[in-house]
Design an enzyme around this catalytic site. Sequence first.
Site, PDB file in Angstrom:
ATOM      1  N   ASP A 193       3.132  -9.950 -28.312  1.00  0.00           N
ATOM      2  CA  ASP A 193       4.300 -10.743 -27.956  1.00  0.00           C
ATOM      3  C   ASP A 193       4.893 -10.262 -26.637  1.00  0.00           C
ATOM      4  OD1 ASP A 193       6.613 -12.600 -28.651  1.00  0.00           O
ATOM      5  OD2 ASP A 193       7.653 -10.681 -28.447  1.00  0.00           O
ATOM      6  N   GLU A 233      -0.056 -13.578 -25.796  1.00  0.00           N
ATOM      7  CA  GLU A 233       0.878 -14.705 -25.734  1.00  0.00           C
ATOM      8  C   GLU A 233       1.578 -14.708 -24.385  1.00  0.00           C
ATOM      9  OE1 GLU A 233       5.098 -16.283 -26.135  1.00  0.00           O
ATOM     10  OE2 GLU A 233       4.530 -14.171 -26.045  1.00  0.00           O
TER      11      GLU A 233
END
Length: 484
Positions: A193, A233
């Site tokens: 993330d 991501e």
Amino acid sequence: MENKVQLITYVDRIGATNIAGLNKLIENELKDLFGGVHILPFFDPIDGEDAGFDPINHKLVDPRIGNWDDVLKLSKSVDVMADLIVNHMSSDSMEFQDYLEKGDKSEYASLFLTYDKVFPNGATDEQLINIYRPRPGFPFNKMKFKDGSEKLIWTTFTPKQVDIDVSAAKGVSYLEDILNIYEAAGINMIRLDAAGYAIKKAGTSCFMIPETFDFIADLTQKAHDKGIAVLVEIHSFYKTQIEIAKKVDLVYDFALPVLVLDTLYNKNADNLVNWLKVAPKNVVTVLDTHDGIGIVDVASENGVPGLIPDDTLDEIVKNMHRKSEGRSLKATGAAASNLDLYQVNCTYFEALGKDEDAYLLARAIQFFVPGIPQVYYVGLFGDDNDMELLARTNVGRDINRHYYTKEEVLAKTETSLFKGLAELMKIRNTANAFNGELQIDKASGSLTLKWEKNQDWISLNADLESAKFQIEGVNNGATILFNN
């Protein structure tokens, strides 16, 4: 990781109260639909200011929903993906509170990134302006220590999310500890993330710089040593995504959601097909996630054309707002407490005007393009924007983060839309041809995507004018046929 549809969900928002309940749901009501599940942050606590992406304790499952043994049991049923939040932790964490109390004498002082670590001699206006920002303002906040002194702490996202110095020994061991826990819990894939923001260097954009790739490569190798695959991501210009994909296991195809909207709105697949010609193949595909529908991924950058002309893209965004009857406007841009200016907050079903044929066609296209498809839990049920939750929290992304009761889930699984989508998912999970080669054919108002492997084949034939489509093929000698 299996080449099957994966579910993206929070543990407590899909009719389950804990991880064991989610496991039962996957084994019963959602049986045969998913080969894997991406559990959105289940760390302590799950209900922070950023829905778990601001962990107070990343190494602890929130006790309200289970423990690491429950995660291990789930991994026996399906592949499990978990987020590794590499950039930050909560300002309420034990480590940061200890730092605020003891200052540089804290054993955790080196764990956190301060302004002066990156700019020991101060920063020029140009250096500050060049920092790439996902949200308005500068990425620092003044924090007050127990002794009354103050420091600028790097906070890329919000003041409650304090950035980790991933280059420091403490930062390295912090992330390694989490990987060890994941390995023991049977997690076989991690989503990095906000990895693009993890490395900060004076005089750069502090986003996806060469040192960032080195950091991701090093962390990826450590994950591989534990049998864990890595999904990165990053929302960015499409050419950047292509380059990133060459250096990592998997990336998201974040361009796909808007390209599919473009295809269905304008009844023309040219932009989608042009992307598929150059798009990475090591991708996870989505139409919707816990975040909004990304715009930057298809837009132009610094005068270089994007995947969709800017004027067409502007109309697509306006059309999303029209299709949702203005509800998405209340959750997007400067509205609500939404700080992600490059996203439109709206359920994908409402972005298509609640047209069930168009929605099933959108999912069919997703399942037929290269990549491992993920379906977000709200998208699984093809649902409306949650205006009540948005009004209650004033958080833009909550418009697409509904809390389902078990009764709601049972009712949703009886709808014709869910049953149609479930049949599509089972086809995607079982057809051998999806492990073969893809052929693409388009004509005015139509799109054909055909996969072949040895004697098996499967074809999607879509009429873009009517949003009607047919799937036909052969799998192990048996005929496949689906119409919407």
